[in-house]
Motif scaffolding. Structure first.
Motif, PDB file in Angstrom:
ATOM      1  N   MET A   1     -66.627  48.557 -20.786  1.00 56.47           N
ATOM      2  CA  MET A   1     -66.826  49.487 -19.678  1.00 56.47           C
ATOM      3  C   MET A   1     -65.847  49.488 -18.693  1.00 56.47           C
ATOM      4  SD  MET A   1     -70.848  48.374 -18.864  1.00 56.47           S
ATOM      5  CE  MET A   1     -71.111  49.222 -17.296  1.00 56.47           C
ATOM      6  N   ALA A   2     -65.146  48.277 -18.403  1.00 55.20           N
ATOM      7  CA  ALA A   2     -64.328  48.157 -17.232  1.00 55.20           C
ATOM      8  C   ALA A   2     -62.898  48.334 -17.862  1.00 55.20           C
ATOM      9  CB  ALA A   2     -64.527  46.902 -16.618  1.00 55.20           C
ATOM     10  N   SER A   3     -62.710  48.436 -19.060  1.00 54.14           N
ATOM     11  CA  SER A   3     -61.113  48.343 -19.576  1.00 54.14           C
ATOM     12  C   SER A   3     -60.464  49.742 -19.292  1.00 54.14           C
ATOM     13  CB  SER A   3     -61.196  48.181 -20.991  1.00 54.14           C
ATOM     14  OG  SER A   3     -62.013  48.888 -21.648  1.00 54.14           O
ATOM     15  N   GLY A   4     -61.124  50.733 -19.164  1.00 48.68           N
ATOM     16  CA  GLY A   4     -60.648  51.840 -19.272  1.00 48.68           C
ATOM     17  C   GLY A   4     -60.109  52.475 -20.646  1.00 48.68           C
ATOM     18  N   LEU A   5     -60.591  51.669 -21.624  1.00 48.43           N
ATOM     19  CA  LEU A   5     -60.084  51.954 -23.087  1.00 48.43           C
ATOM     20  C   LEU A   5     -60.951  52.767 -23.602  1.00 48.43           C
ATOM     21  CD1 LEU A   5     -58.055  48.576 -23.664  1.00 48.43           C
ATOM     22  CD2 LEU A   5     -57.197  50.861 -22.748  1.00 48.43           C
TER      23      LEU A   5
ATOM     24  N   LYS B   1     -50.873  42.838 -36.651  1.00 54.16           N
ATOM     25  CA  LYS B   1     -50.138  44.010 -37.166  1.00 54.16           C
ATOM     26  C   LYS B   1     -50.976  45.217 -37.852  1.00 54.16           C
ATOM     27  CE  LYS B   1     -45.639  41.707 -36.744  1.00 54.16           C
ATOM     28  NZ  LYS B   1     -44.501  41.033 -37.400  1.00 54.16           N
ATOM     29  N   LYS B   2     -51.920  44.384 -38.683  1.00 52.34           N
ATOM     30  CA  LYS B   2     -52.906  45.395 -39.372  1.00 52.34           C
ATOM     31  C   LYS B   2     -53.576  46.423 -38.307  1.00 52.34           C
ATOM     32  CE  LYS B   2     -56.241  44.345 -42.632  1.00 52.34           C
ATOM     33  NZ  LYS B   2     -57.067  43.249 -43.102  1.00 52.34           N
ATOM     34  N   ILE B   3     -54.349  45.481 -37.278  1.00 52.64           N
ATOM     35  CA  ILE B   3     -55.132  46.245 -36.352  1.00 52.64           C
ATOM     36  C   ILE B   3     -54.483  47.190 -35.862  1.00 52.64           C
ATOM     37  CG2 ILE B   3     -56.354  45.657 -34.224  1.00 52.64           C
ATOM     38  CD1 ILE B   3     -57.325  42.991 -35.076  1.00 52.64           C
ATOM     39  N   ARG B   4     -53.109  47.092 -35.519  1.00 52.35           N
ATOM     40  CA  ARG B   4     -52.461  48.085 -34.516  1.00 52.35           C
ATOM     41  C   ARG B   4     -52.259  49.205 -35.318  1.00 52.35           C
ATOM     42  NH1 ARG B   4     -52.985  50.251 -32.275  1.00 52.35           N
ATOM     43  NH2 ARG B   4     -51.257  51.361 -30.852  1.00 52.35           N
ATOM     44  N   GLN B   5     -52.373  49.441 -36.599  1.00 51.10           N
ATOM     45  CA  GLN B   5     -52.025  50.620 -37.316  1.00 51.10           C
ATOM     46  C   GLN B   5     -53.259  51.437 -37.061  1.00 51.10           C
ATOM     47  OE1 GLN B   5     -51.468  49.255 -41.440  1.00 51.10           O
ATOM     48  NE2 GLN B   5     -49.658  48.011 -40.856  1.00 51.10           N
ATOM     49  N   ASN B   6     -54.534  51.026 -36.773  1.00 55.49           N
ATOM     50  CA  ASN B   6     -55.545  52.014 -36.670  1.00 55.49           C
ATOM     51  C   ASN B   6     -55.991  52.380 -35.087  1.00 55.49           C
ATOM     52  OD1 ASN B   6     -56.581  51.829 -39.537  1.00 55.49           O
ATOM     53  ND2 ASN B   6     -56.689  49.608 -38.852  1.00 55.49           N
ATOM     54  N   THR B   7     -56.399  53.619 -34.910  1.00 51.82           N
ATOM     55  CA  THR B   7     -56.957  54.103 -33.767  1.00 51.82           C
ATOM     56  C   THR B   7     -57.898  53.511 -33.288  1.00 51.82           C
ATOM     57  OG1 THR B   7     -57.719  56.031 -34.562  1.00 51.82           O
ATOM     58  CG2 THR B   7     -55.347  56.306 -34.090  1.00 51.82           C
TER      59      THR B   7
ATOM     60  N   LYS C   1     -49.935  48.229 -19.705  1.00 54.55           N
ATOM     61  CA  LYS C   1     -49.159  48.673 -20.998  1.00 54.55           C
ATOM     62  C   LYS C   1     -48.624  47.347 -21.479  1.00 54.55           C
ATOM     63  CE  LYS C   1     -48.217  53.228 -19.262  1.00 54.55           C
ATOM     64  NZ  LYS C   1     -47.125  53.936 -18.546  1.00 54.55           N
ATOM     65  N   ILE C   2     -48.348  47.459 -22.903  1.00 49.55           N
ATOM     66  CA  ILE C   2     -47.656  46.451 -23.534  1.00 49.55           C
ATOM     67  C   ILE C   2     -46.204  46.148 -23.175  1.00 49.55           C
ATOM     68  CG2 ILE C   2     -46.595  45.636 -25.859  1.00 49.55           C
ATOM     69  CD1 ILE C   2     -49.853  45.414 -25.691  1.00 49.55           C
ATOM     70  N   SER C   3     -45.470  47.382 -22.853  1.00 49.80           N
ATOM     71  CA  SER C   3     -44.072  47.358 -22.111  1.00 49.80           C
ATOM     72  C   SER C   3     -44.094  46.644 -20.975  1.00 49.80           C
ATOM     73  CB  SER C   3     -43.739  48.707 -22.025  1.00 49.80           C
ATOM     74  OG  SER C   3     -44.550  49.426 -21.250  1.00 49.80           O
ATOM     75  N   GLU C   4     -45.228  46.800 -19.932  1.00 53.08           N
ATOM     76  CA  GLU C   4     -45.302  45.954 -18.874  1.00 53.08           C
ATOM     77  C   GLU C   4     -45.540  44.391 -18.896  1.00 53.08           C
ATOM     78  OE1 GLU C   4     -47.714  48.756 -15.611  1.00 53.08           O
ATOM     79  OE2 GLU C   4     -48.616  48.452 -17.314  1.00 53.08           O
ATOM     80  N   LEU C   5     -46.472  44.259 -19.864  1.00 53.95           N
ATOM     81  CA  LEU C   5     -46.855  42.654 -20.215  1.00 53.95           C
ATOM     82  C   LEU C   5     -45.787  42.021 -20.807  1.00 53.95           C
ATOM     83  CD1 LEU C   5     -50.284  43.297 -21.663  1.00 53.95           C
ATOM     84  CD2 LEU C   5     -49.854  42.491 -19.332  1.00 53.95           C
ATOM     85  N   LYS C   6     -44.651  42.704 -21.560  1.00 57.68           N
ATOM     86  CA  LYS C   6     -43.622  41.980 -21.979  1.00 57.68           C
ATOM     87  C   LYS C   6     -42.761  41.583 -20.909  1.00 57.68           C
ATOM     88  CE  LYS C   6     -43.194  44.163 -26.769  1.00 57.68           C
ATOM     89  NZ  LYS C   6     -43.139  42.574 -27.726  1.00 57.68           N
ATOM     90  N   GLN C   7     -42.757  42.067 -19.633  1.00 50.75           N
ATOM     91  CA  GLN C   7     -41.941  41.726 -18.586  1.00 50.75           C
ATOM     92  C   GLN C   7     -42.399  40.514 -18.004  1.00 50.75           C
ATOM     93  OE1 GLN C   7     -41.281  45.310 -16.281  1.00 50.75           O
ATOM     94  NE2 GLN C   7     -40.757  46.754 -18.289  1.00 50.75           N
TER      95      GLN C   7
ATOM     96  N   ASP D   1     -46.447  52.488 -24.801  1.00 55.70           N
ATOM     97  CA  ASP D   1     -47.730  52.851 -23.802  1.00 55.70           C
ATOM     98  C   ASP D   1     -49.090  52.206 -24.333  1.00 55.70           C
ATOM     99  OD1 ASP D   1     -45.731  53.809 -22.220  1.00 55.70           O
ATOM    100  OD2 ASP D   1     -46.349  56.061 -22.545  1.00 55.70           O
ATOM    101  N   ARG D   2     -49.074  51.747 -25.498  1.00 51.42           N
ATOM    102  CA  ARG D   2     -50.429  50.998 -25.920  1.00 51.42           C
ATOM    103  C   ARG D   2     -50.798  50.084 -24.755  1.00 51.42           C
ATOM    104  NH1 ARG D   2     -48.586  51.473 -32.136  1.00 51.42           N
ATOM    105  NH2 ARG D   2     -49.062  53.579 -32.336  1.00 51.42           N
ATOM    106  N   LYS D   3     -52.079  49.793 -24.716  1.00 47.53           N
ATOM    107  CA  LYS D   3     -52.649  48.925 -23.701  1.00 47.53           C
ATOM    108  C   LYS D   3     -53.418  47.677 -24.304  1.00 47.53           C
ATOM    109  CE  LYS D   3     -52.630  52.385 -20.078  1.00 47.53           C
ATOM    110  NZ  LYS D   3     -53.450  53.370 -19.258  1.00 47.53           N
ATOM    111  N   LEU D   4     -53.247  46.836 -23.661  1.00 48.00           N
ATOM    112  CA  LEU D   4     -53.995  45.661 -23.882  1.00 48.00           C
ATOM    113  C   LEU D   4     -55.050  45.450 -22.414  1.00 48.00           C
ATOM    114  CD1 LEU D   4     -54.586  43.052 -25.656  1.00 48.00           C
ATOM    115  CD2 LEU D   4     -53.114  41.572 -24.505  1.00 48.00           C
ATOM    116  N   CYS D   5     -56.149  45.050 -22.785  1.00 45.06           N
ATOM    117  CA  CYS D   5     -57.231  44.634 -21.571  1.00 45.06           C
ATOM    118  C   CYS D   5     -57.531  43.172 -21.980  1.00 45.06           C
ATOM    119  CB  CYS D   5     -58.517  45.417 -21.598  1.00 45.06           C
ATOM    120  SG  CYS D   5     -59.819  44.873 -20.440  1.00 45.06           S
ATOM    121  N   VAL D   6     -57.334  42.389 -20.783  1.00 42.50           N
ATOM    122  CA  VAL D   6     -57.751  40.776 -21.029  1.00 42.50           C
ATOM    123  C   VAL D   6     -58.850  40.651 -20.004  1.00 42.50           C
ATOM    124  CG1 VAL D   6     -56.891  38.485 -20.696  1.00 42.50           C
ATOM    125  CG2 VAL D   6     -55.408  40.288 -21.490  1.00 42.50           C
TER     126      VAL D   6
END
Lengths: 233, 233
Positions: A132-136, A159-165, A212-218, A192-197
């Motif tokens: 609900m709160a993730s925005g995903l 890596k397997k999970i990432r292949q599915n929408t 975004k994954i790109s933000e989290l990598k920083q 631009d893919r996103k991760l909610c924790v």
């Protein structure tokens, strides 16, 4: 003879020390007060929960059956017998909704086989609260349970999970949060893919962050050892 | 300046005529009483809900933003602006949990982009209630949303879904319940796999039935036009 009902009772998901009756729908308390047979994951914590719900709860007149991975078929038969004889039974796991990533499923399955009514009650589900709160994507999502413990297999699964929408939800035991998080961020492309924790949901240290994954990598983020839900989209 | 919080507020999933405050955790009522800005799927039903929660709720002093498929970006910006200025906002869909197969997701997404805290509250999720009570696989499940409307595509999708393990959850608009049910039973092999049909959850006509496909093939079942969750495993 009228059969009993099998009540699926969600219990708080925040720390036991933070128990707050304001989180409990009143009909759940009313239902619990009428029951004296329970199938539970842990008797000690279930007793404490019942006393918090009602300090005068008659624990001594209450029967507790343990349901976990080691429970034998004969114990399940005992519970089903009580239901068949007309006694209502409550199912409670350690936290959250019984039957969902927690014991209770097998008992429900047996109840359906005997045409016993299963009655789910409203309460906290960390999976739903996080989503609900993730925005995903709440239109299409998959719950994977736990990722593999072994690092190599875990990365393969990520890596397997990432292949599915859609949104992919998984849980982890608190002491492995950091490992799972690091494996996720390191093994996903900086896009631009996103991760909610979502950690310590409904607790005083609740935090829900979607980046975004790109933000989290920083940033090197350190997760605390609270129960955590991860959602990847 | 301290930003506002975005509260995700679940609303009852049973018929409005059966409203029962015993299903509502007290902290949800307390939270709602403090809010005067809401983002809602339908203003009329949201007003009625607020008056049921609190007959003295000051509707005239309350701002309602509509969020649905037609909502323009400028309206989302208005809501985010209120949050940025320090006002709390509540999100409510027509029934159940906002953001899950219901509007609210986009607003949460925008909130995360602006580091606004999203706060999910405990309430009914028909998906979770059905899964808890189904006796089916709560360790690994997938929510598919709606099946395709067109019969041929729907059957194709059913056959595709069946190739994967775990529990598969989907919803349907009440007037199509029978079509979906018939397509499921007719297009699945008469085996031990199971279908749960969960209708009017939390309502006075709640029914949750889990049967083997082989059993279902023997009886012609007529479904009523209640909101229904299907779970196939």
């Amino acid at each position: 003879m009228k059969k009993g009902k099998l009540y699926l009772i969600p219990v708080p998901i925040h720390s036991e020390d933070e128990f707050n009756s304001k989180f409990i729908p009143p009909y759940l308390t009313e239902t619990i007060n009428k029951l004296n047979i329970f199938a539970v994951e842990n008797i000690r914590t279930s007793r404490r929960f019942l006393r918090k719900i009602n300090p005068n709860f008659n624990i001594d007149q209450t029967t507790f059956h343990i349901i976990d991975k080691r429970t034998e078929d004969s114990e399940y038969s005992n519970i089903i017998n009580s239901l068949t004889k007309g006694y209502d039974v409550g199912v409670m796991s350690e936290s959250g909704c019984p039957g969902i990533a927690d014991p209770g499923q097998k008992l429900c399955k047996l109840a359906h086989d005997k045409n016993i009514i299963t009655k789910p009650l409203i309460g906290p589900s960390s999976i739903i609260l996080a989503l609900m709160a993730s925005g995903l994507n709440g239109q299409r999502f998959k719950f994977h349970g736990y990722l593999p413990i072994e690092k190599e297999n875990r990365i393969k699964e990520i890596k397997k999970i990432r292949q599915n929408t859609g949104a992919h939800i998984f849980i982890e035991t608190p002491y492995r949060n950091q490992k799972v998080y690091d494996d996720l961020v390191q093994n996903l492309k900086p896009d631009d893919r996103k991760l909610c924790v979502a950690s310590d949901l409904t607790g005083i240290n609740e935090s829900i962050s979607t980046k975004k994954i790109s933000e989290l990598k920083q940033d090197k983020i350190t997760l605390k050892k609270y129960p955590t839900i991860f959602i990847l989209e």
